[in-house]
Design a protein around this motif. Sequence first.
Motif, short mmCIF file in Angstrom:
data_model
loop_
_atom_site.label_atom_id
_atom_site.label_comp_id
_atom_site.label_asym_id
_atom_site.label_seq_id
_atom_site.Cartn_x
_atom_site.Cartn_y
_atom_site.Cartn_z
N GLU A 1 30.93 27.20 54.36
CA GLU A 1 31.81 26.16 54.91
C GLU A 1 33.25 26.31 54.44
OE1 GLU A 1 30.35 22.23 54.65
OE2 GLU A 1 28.52 22.66 55.78
N TYR A 2 33.53 27.27 53.59
CA TYR A 2 34.87 27.45 53.07
C TYR A 2 35.63 28.46 53.93
CZ TYR A 2 34.04 24.43 49.17
OH TYR A 2 33.79 23.32 48.40
N ASN A 3 36.91 28.16 54.15
CA ASN A 3 37.72 28.94 55.07
C ASN A 3 38.40 30.14 54.43
OD1 ASN A 3 38.37 25.68 55.77
ND2 ASN A 3 37.56 26.92 57.45
N TYR A 4 38.80 29.97 53.17
CA TYR A 4 39.59 31.02 52.52
C TYR A 4 39.05 31.24 51.11
CZ TYR A 4 42.81 29.75 56.24
OH TYR A 4 43.36 29.48 57.47
N TRP A 5 39.17 32.50 50.67
CA TRP A 5 38.63 32.92 49.37
C TRP A 5 39.65 33.74 48.60
CZ3 TRP A 5 33.75 31.69 47.53
CH2 TRP A 5 32.92 31.02 48.44
N GLY A 6 39.58 33.60 47.28
CA GLY A 6 40.35 34.48 46.41
C GLY A 6 39.58 35.76 46.14
N GLN A 7 40.19 36.62 45.35
CA GLN A 7 39.60 37.93 45.08
C GLN A 7 38.65 37.92 43.89
OE1 GLN A 7 42.50 37.00 43.95
NE2 GLN A 7 42.44 37.60 41.79
N GLY A 8 38.68 36.84 43.13
CA GLY A 8 37.77 36.70 42.01
C GLY A 8 38.36 37.12 40.68
N THR A 9 37.84 36.53 39.61
CA THR A 9 38.24 36.88 38.25
C THR A 9 36.97 36.97 37.40
OG1 THR A 9 39.72 36.34 36.41
CG2 THR A 9 38.67 34.49 37.53
N GLN A 10 36.90 37.99 36.56
CA GLN A 10 35.69 38.23 35.77
C GLN A 10 35.69 37.36 34.52
OE1 GLN A 10 32.99 40.52 36.30
NE2 GLN A 10 32.12 39.34 34.58
N VAL A 11 34.56 36.70 34.30
CA VAL A 11 34.32 35.97 33.06
C VAL A 11 33.10 36.58 32.40
CG1 VAL A 11 33.64 33.76 32.05
CG2 VAL A 11 35.37 33.83 33.87
N THR A 12 33.25 37.01 31.16
CA THR A 12 32.15 37.60 30.42
C THR A 12 31.98 36.83 29.11
OG1 THR A 12 32.62 39.79 31.34
CG2 THR A 12 31.23 39.69 29.38
N VAL A 13 30.78 36.32 28.90
CA VAL A 13 30.48 35.56 27.70
C VAL A 13 29.50 36.36 26.86
CG1 VAL A 13 29.69 33.35 26.77
CG2 VAL A 13 30.80 33.43 29.02
N SER A 14 29.91 36.71 25.66
CA SER A 14 29.05 37.49 24.77
C SER A 14 28.24 36.58 23.86
CB SER A 14 29.90 38.45 23.93
OG SER A 14 30.78 37.72 23.10
N SER A 15 27.06 37.04 23.53
CA SER A 15 26.18 36.22 22.68
C SER A 15 26.40 36.50 21.20
CB SER A 15 24.72 36.50 23.04
OG SER A 15 24.44 37.86 22.91
#
Length: 123
Positions: A109-123
Amino acid sequence: QVQLVESGGGLVQAGGSLRLSCAASGLTFSSYAMGWFRQPPGKEREFVATIAWRGGVTYYTDSVRGRFTVSRDNAKNTVYLQMNSLKPEDTAVYYCAARWGDSSRPAYEYNYWGQGTQVTVSS
């Protein structure tokens, strides 16, 4: 031309915080609900949070409620996702998206999107 540009991703230890930003241009930002989605490695894109065009109404997926906060600044054409108490399972590419009108959860249902950004969570 509509552009959504995410920033603020990175590598963080479990329990840490990150603040994602999404700057929008080429659209009447205050007329759009904004959503955050994420795609974990090897999985499908999933809904994270959404905020109404007025900014007062927000919705979250159960796994992030109480840890993540979505907000927007219509004067700056920017939406934010404050992520606290991060967990390794929050690791994903995070996308912002714009939907004309009311908030919604389904990605289609969304019209426009960004390119994304990586989130990495280390344990």
